[in-house]
Design a protein around this motif. Structure first.
Motif, PDB file in Angstrom:
ATOM      1  N   SER A  58      -3.042  -0.201  -7.614  1.00  8.49           N
ATOM      2  CA  SER A  58      -4.406   0.303  -7.461  1.00  8.49           C
ATOM      3  C   SER A  58      -4.685   1.324  -8.566  1.00  8.49           C
ATOM      4  CB  SER A  58      -4.581   0.972  -6.094  1.00  8.49           C
ATOM      5  OG  SER A  58      -3.821   2.167  -6.020  1.00  8.49           O
ATOM      6  N   SER A  59      -5.928   1.736  -8.678  1.00  7.01           N
ATOM      7  CA  SER A  59      -6.320   2.683  -9.725  1.00  7.01           C
ATOM      8  C   SER A  59      -5.658   4.047  -9.542  1.00  7.01           C
ATOM      9  CB  SER A  59      -7.839   2.843  -9.735  1.00  7.01           C
ATOM     10  OG  SER A  59      -8.290   3.292  -8.460  1.00  7.01           O
ATOM     11  N   SER A  60      -5.180   4.323  -8.338  1.00  4.56           N
ATOM     12  CA  SER A  60      -4.553   5.623  -8.081  1.00  4.56           C
ATOM     13  C   SER A  60      -3.092   5.680  -8.531  1.00  4.56           C
ATOM     14  CB  SER A  60      -4.627   5.955  -6.580  1.00  4.56           C
ATOM     15  OG  SER A  60      -3.858   5.030  -5.825  1.00  4.56           O
ATOM     16  N   TRP A  61      -2.526   4.524  -8.878  1.00  7.20           N
ATOM     17  CA  TRP A  61      -1.124   4.489  -9.291  1.00  7.20           C
ATOM     18  C   TRP A  61      -0.951   5.134 -10.665  1.00  7.20           C
ATOM     19  CZ3 TRP A  61       2.082  -0.493  -8.029  1.00  7.20           C
ATOM     20  CH2 TRP A  61       2.012  -0.740  -6.649  1.00  7.20           C
ATOM     21  N   SER A  62       0.201   5.753 -10.861  1.00  7.98           N
ATOM     22  CA  SER A  62       0.526   6.304 -12.176  1.00  7.98           C
ATOM     23  C   SER A  62       0.869   5.167 -13.137  1.00  7.98           C
ATOM     24  CB  SER A  62       1.726   7.251 -12.060  1.00  7.98           C
ATOM     25  OG  SER A  62       2.913   6.518 -11.748  1.00  7.98           O
ATOM     26  N   LYS A  91       4.357   3.823 -12.479  1.00  4.82           N
ATOM     27  CA  LYS A  91       4.436   2.992 -11.273  1.00  4.82           C
ATOM     28  C   LYS A  91       3.904   1.589 -11.542  1.00  4.82           C
ATOM     29  CE  LYS A  91       3.467   3.114  -6.308  1.00  4.82           C
ATOM     30  NZ  LYS A  91       2.858   3.894  -5.200  1.00  4.82           N
ATOM     31  N   LYS A  92       2.831   1.498 -12.336  1.00  7.41           N
ATOM     32  CA  LYS A  92       2.275   0.199 -12.712  1.00  7.41           C
ATOM     33  C   LYS A  92       3.239  -0.558 -13.624  1.00  7.41           C
ATOM     34  CE  LYS A  92      -2.556   1.673 -12.387  1.00  7.41           C
ATOM     35  NZ  LYS A  92      -3.805   1.983 -13.150  1.00  7.41           N
TER      36      LYS A  92
END
Length: 299
Positions: free
Chosen positions: A130-134, A137-138
């Motif tokens: 999601s857009s909140s991931w660092s 993490k992506k």
């Protein structure tokens, strides 16, 4: 208990009805006292609650048994689908089990344990970034997805001598990510290469001997920098993949195919020298080695 109360009220009504009218001499307070006395004299069964009030029209308000409520809640919880916690632990366990320190892969072992591999890929498909991931993490998500999907591709076509023997190996859309179907090509070129991290080329594995080795540890948000550095140092200094001698740099063709990724802010040899144990002159002659596409299979 309800039967006894109804009988009492029935008798009272019959006695009143016999005269054709309600006996005005009957004290209503006395009736309520009699009913209360009856309630006190009747034992309660298990899981029942005493009536908290009897209205003048004889209706009861009864508390629902607590035991039944608890059992109902338990059944609802059991019926809910189980959601697996998202992490890369299962992939890490598979890598430890079927990949050695040199990056050689036991595909026969993976084939016998195909259920575990498919479960991990399903877990990824249901937990898209999601857009909140660092960024780290992506990166971990897509690097692990690429490597696990590549192993699955080989296992599905095993035995095979090379990934290049598999038709449409990189362009076929078959990998699920949150309902979208994508390919190895798209994961590498449309996602990973656009994340401004050239070292991903040493983290993803194409199931071939000349590729960077498949690490026997999963990438995570926490270990991303350490494993990216390790993978790059290992690859650059691997004499089977890169050779530096007599003022000549004989490089892996990865440095040719993706040169623009490595030279965004520096020259190619300057990039390599960051990780090379014995840096070479930036004026060295550059040549490229043949690429061995044979399967990186453990002997």
């Amino acid at each position: 208990m309800n039967i006894i109360l109804n009988l009492i009220f029935g008798l009272l009504l019959v006695s009143c009805g016999g005269s054709g009218r309600v006996n005005s001499d009957v004290d209503s307070n006395q009736k309520r006292a009699e009913i209360a006395a009856v309630n006190e004299s009747i034992p309660l069964e298990n899981n029942e609650s005493k009536p908290i009030e009897i209205a003048k029209n004889t209706f009861e308000i009864v508390e629902f048994p607590k035991k039944a409520i608890t059992e109902k809640k338990n059944k609802i919880e059991e019926a809910k689908p189980k959601v697996l916690a998202f992490n890369h632990d299962s992939w890490n366990e598979l890598l430890k089990k079927y990949v050695d320190e040199d990056g050689n892969v036991n595909y026969a072992g993976f084939k016998k344990d195909i259920g575990s591999l498919e479960t991990y890929l399903k877990l990824l498909s249901q937990n898209a970034p999601s857009s909140s991931w660092s960024k780290d993490k992506k990166l971990a998500f897509y690097i692990n997805l690429y490597n696990a999907a590549t192993v699955k591709l080989i296992v599905d076509n095993y035995p095979t001598k090379s990934i290049k023997d598999i038709p449409n190996r990189w362009k076929k859309n078959w990998i699920s990510v949150n309902g979208d179907i994508t390919s190895l090509n798209d994961i590498e070129h449309e996602v990973l290469r656009k994340m401004d991290e050239p070292r991903i080329h040493f983290a993803i594995n194409c199931a071939s001997y000349s590729c960077p080795k498949l690490l026997n540890a999963a990438f995570t948000e926490q270990n991303m920098e350490r494993l990216l550095s390790k993978a790059t140092i290992d690859f650059v200094n691997d004499k089977k993949r890169n050779q530096f001698e007599n003022g000549t740099a004989k490089l892996s063709r990865i440095f040719k195919w993706y040169k623009s990724d490595f030279t965004n802010n520096t020259s190619l040899l300057d990039f390599i020298n960051i990780y090379l144990d014995n840096p070479i002159s930036k004026n060295a002659k550059v040549e490229y080695l043949d690429y061995d596409w044979s399967l990186n299979e453990a002997n």
